[in-house]
Design a protein around this motif. Structure first.
Motif, short mmCIF file in Angstrom:
data_model
loop_
_atom_site.label_atom_id
_atom_site.label_comp_id
_atom_site.label_asym_id
_atom_site.label_seq_id
_atom_site.Cartn_x
_atom_site.Cartn_y
_atom_site.Cartn_z
N TRP A 134 23.68 32.74 25.10
CA TRP A 134 22.30 32.38 25.42
C TRP A 134 21.53 31.59 24.37
O TRP A 134 20.40 31.19 24.62
CB TRP A 134 21.53 33.66 25.76
N SER A 135 22.08 31.42 23.18
CA SER A 135 21.37 30.58 22.21
C SER A 135 22.34 30.08 21.15
O SER A 135 23.45 30.61 21.01
CB SER A 135 20.20 31.33 21.55
N VAL A 136 21.91 29.06 20.40
CA VAL A 136 22.77 28.42 19.41
C VAL A 136 22.27 28.75 18.00
O VAL A 136 21.17 28.33 17.62
CB VAL A 136 22.78 26.89 19.62
N PRO A 137 23.05 29.49 17.23
CA PRO A 137 22.63 29.86 15.87
C PRO A 137 22.71 28.68 14.92
O PRO A 137 23.69 27.93 14.93
CB PRO A 137 23.65 30.93 15.44
N SER A 301 18.06 31.02 15.82
CA SER A 301 18.80 30.27 16.83
C SER A 301 17.79 29.62 17.79
O SER A 301 16.59 29.90 17.73
CB SER A 301 19.75 31.21 17.60
N PHE A 302 18.30 28.73 18.61
CA PHE A 302 17.47 28.08 19.63
C PHE A 302 18.18 28.19 20.97
O PHE A 302 19.41 28.12 21.03
CB PHE A 302 17.24 26.59 19.28
N GLY A 303 17.38 28.35 22.01
CA GLY A 303 17.97 28.46 23.34
C GLY A 303 17.28 27.51 24.31
O GLY A 303 16.41 26.73 23.93
N LEU A 304 17.72 27.59 25.54
CA LEU A 304 17.18 26.73 26.60
C LEU A 304 16.52 27.62 27.66
O LEU A 304 17.21 28.28 28.43
CB LEU A 304 18.34 25.93 27.22
N PRO A 309 11.02 21.68 30.75
CA PRO A 309 10.71 20.39 31.39
C PRO A 309 11.74 19.30 31.08
O PRO A 309 12.05 18.49 31.94
CB PRO A 309 9.35 20.01 30.80
N SER A 310 12.28 19.28 29.85
CA SER A 310 13.26 18.23 29.50
C SER A 310 14.57 18.88 29.09
O SER A 310 14.99 18.82 27.93
CB SER A 310 12.74 17.37 28.35
N ALA A 311 15.22 19.47 30.07
CA ALA A 311 16.42 20.27 29.77
C ALA A 311 17.54 19.42 29.15
O ALA A 311 18.25 19.88 28.26
CB ALA A 311 16.90 20.96 31.04
N ASP A 312 17.68 18.15 29.59
CA ASP A 312 18.76 17.33 29.03
C ASP A 312 18.53 17.04 27.56
O ASP A 312 19.44 17.07 26.74
CB ASP A 312 18.89 16.00 29.78
N ASN A 313 17.28 16.74 27.23
CA ASN A 313 16.96 16.51 25.81
C ASN A 313 17.18 17.78 25.00
O ASN A 313 17.63 17.73 23.85
CB ASN A 313 15.51 16.04 25.67
N ALA A 314 16.86 18.91 25.61
CA ALA A 314 17.05 20.18 24.91
C ALA A 314 18.54 20.44 24.70
O ALA A 314 18.95 20.92 23.63
CB ALA A 314 16.41 21.31 25.70
N ARG A 315 19.35 20.10 25.67
CA ARG A 315 20.80 20.30 25.50
C ARG A 315 21.32 19.46 24.34
O ARG A 315 22.15 19.90 23.54
CB ARG A 315 21.55 19.95 26.78
N ALA A 316 20.83 18.22 24.24
CA ALA A 316 21.26 17.36 23.13
C ALA A 316 20.80 17.95 21.79
O ALA A 316 21.51 17.89 20.79
CB ALA A 316 20.68 15.96 23.31
#
Ligand code: GAL
Length: 415
Positions: A134-137, A301-304, A309-316
């Motif tokens: 669920w999140s990226v450390p 960590s950060f998650g999505l 609103p900008s899920a693709d930018n968040a994935r990057a």
């Protein structure tokens, strides 16, 4: 002919990529002001890679996220999530946002990026539940660190105490006689931070873990004894604690007004990156008294969030912070070490403190931090501020332990 086709295909792909990565990216965290440089380095890297994305660096100031978490809750519950937000690995993530089904599952990204192998199992576990990851450390911080300036200790004729007993009975009176604050503390959460180091020293690794599994009650004599020890230690601290941020508490040590401070190793980042000191020269460190060989860890960590609103930018963004490059941009400025197993912590990027932290992370026994999200649900974490306040006002171990026990029951620890 082929050349032209290839150019056309590449051009289309690049246009597609650029097209996919524009608009905004709102990143929410509590890394404001002088806590900001490491995050800003990551953002800079992101902006180099995605020049058409407008990054909104949304911060709510306040150490340990005490204010940011409240604002985040309001936004999330109000249907206004940021694109990505800072959250501690562990129960702060799993017990709150994952349990409420507010996070997107990142399992596919972890597989694509090879993070299942690149990260330590313990860290993966802290960002996973039975249903997903669920999140990226982005880092590993250490909570149980004692900071000091070696030249000052020499001048005052004291050594680094190896136990709280030694601190209370020898170090503290020697310093007080000279008008020096033996140990500086700040606002409420920094007292909780001290408590977790003291609890680890007094209870040991097993006892600490038993508190969170419910095998050791907060009202058990050993657990109550932690508060009594806290009482003795607090006798050796400054009187204006409530008004000090963690940075201001660190300043007291740096300026020679106080001898010691127990704080996480973001204090190293502050002293090197913001104050320009050199680790091992301008300041030194040791495991907090009685915790040598133990590493109380936490990870930012950060998650999505669902509905970003900008899920693709968040994935990057998430891909960047999980990468070798991202972690080597962030951690050297932050005082933390990279969680990735394939990033070597060497002098090329890291300072003397971080080299020693990396060695301890490998060789020490690891336990999770309470105050920074690993071991207990957020309900307990936030109520622990009230428990601490009860102790600060009453000085009664019994009252504090009773209150902690009630909160544990409410959040279901050991029940
Ligand atoms: C911790 C966080 C650190 C640092 C610290 C002080 O909770 O994990 O990265 O920001 O708070 O604010």
């Amino acid at each position: 002919m082929y050349g032209r086709t290839i150019t056309w295909v590449l051009g289309t792909l690049l246009m597609g990529a650029a097209f996919a990565q524009d608009g905004d990216l709102e990143i929410f965290s509590w890394w404001a002001g002088d806590e900001g440089p490491a995050l800003e380095a990551l953002i800079e890297l992101y902006e180099q890679q995605y020049p058409d994305v407008e990054v909104v660096n949304a911060t709510v100031t306040g150490g340990a996220g005490v204010n940011a978490r409240a604002v985040l809750k309001t936004r999330m519950l109000g249907g206004d999530p940021p694109d990505s937000f800072q959250v501690h690995a562990g129960q702060e993530l799993i017990g709150t946002w994952v349990a409420a089904e507010r996070m997107e599952d990142l399992t596919a990204m972890f597989e694509e990026q090879g993070w299942q192998e690149a990260l330590p199992p313990e860290v993966i576990e802290a960002v996973s539940s039975g249903d997903g990851t669920w999140s990226v450390p982005v880092n590993i911080h250490r909570s149980n660190v004692l900071w000091f300036v070696p030249d000052d200790l020499e001048e005052w004729g004291v050594e680094v105490p190896s136990s709280w007993d030694e601190f209370v009975n020898e170090t503290c009176p020697t310093l007080q006689e000279q008008g020096v604050t033996p140990l500086v503390v700040g606002e409420n959460w920094t007292v909780q931070h001290l408590w977790e180091s003291v609890a680890l020293a007094e209870l040991g690794v097993q006892g600490w873990q038993d508190l969170w599994s419910g095998d050791l009650a907060f009202t058990a004599p050993e657990a109550m004894a932690v508060w009594d020890r806290m009482g003795e230690i607090l006798e050796c601290t400054n009187e204006d604690a409530a008004g000090l941020s963690w940075q201001q508490a660190t300043d007291r040590v740096v300026e020679g007004d106080a001898a010691f401070n127990v704080m996480g190793d973001w204090a190293a980042g502050y002293m090197t990156t913001t104050l320009g000191l050199e680790a091992g020269d301008g300041f030194d460190w040791a495991a907090s008294p009685g915790t040598e060989g133990q590493f109380m860890w936490l990870a930012d960590s950060f998650g999505l969030p669902v509905g970003a609103p900008s899920a693709d930018n968040a994935r990057a963004w998430l891909e960047l912070i999980g990468s070798v490059e991202g972690q080597n941009a962030f951690n050297p400025l932050k005082g933390s070490i990279p969680p990735r197993l394939d990033v070597e912590v060497t002098e090329e990027h890291y300072d003397a403190y971080q080299l020693s932290a990396a060695e301890d992370w490998q060789g020490n026994e690891r336990v999770g931090s309470l105050v920074h999200g690993v071991t207990a649900p957020e309900g307990f974490m936030s109520e622990f501020a009230a428990v601490t306040e009860i102790y600060l006002n009453s000085g009664s171990a019994e009252e504090a332990a009773g209150a902690a026990d009630e909160v544990a029951a409410q959040v279901g620890i050991g029940r």
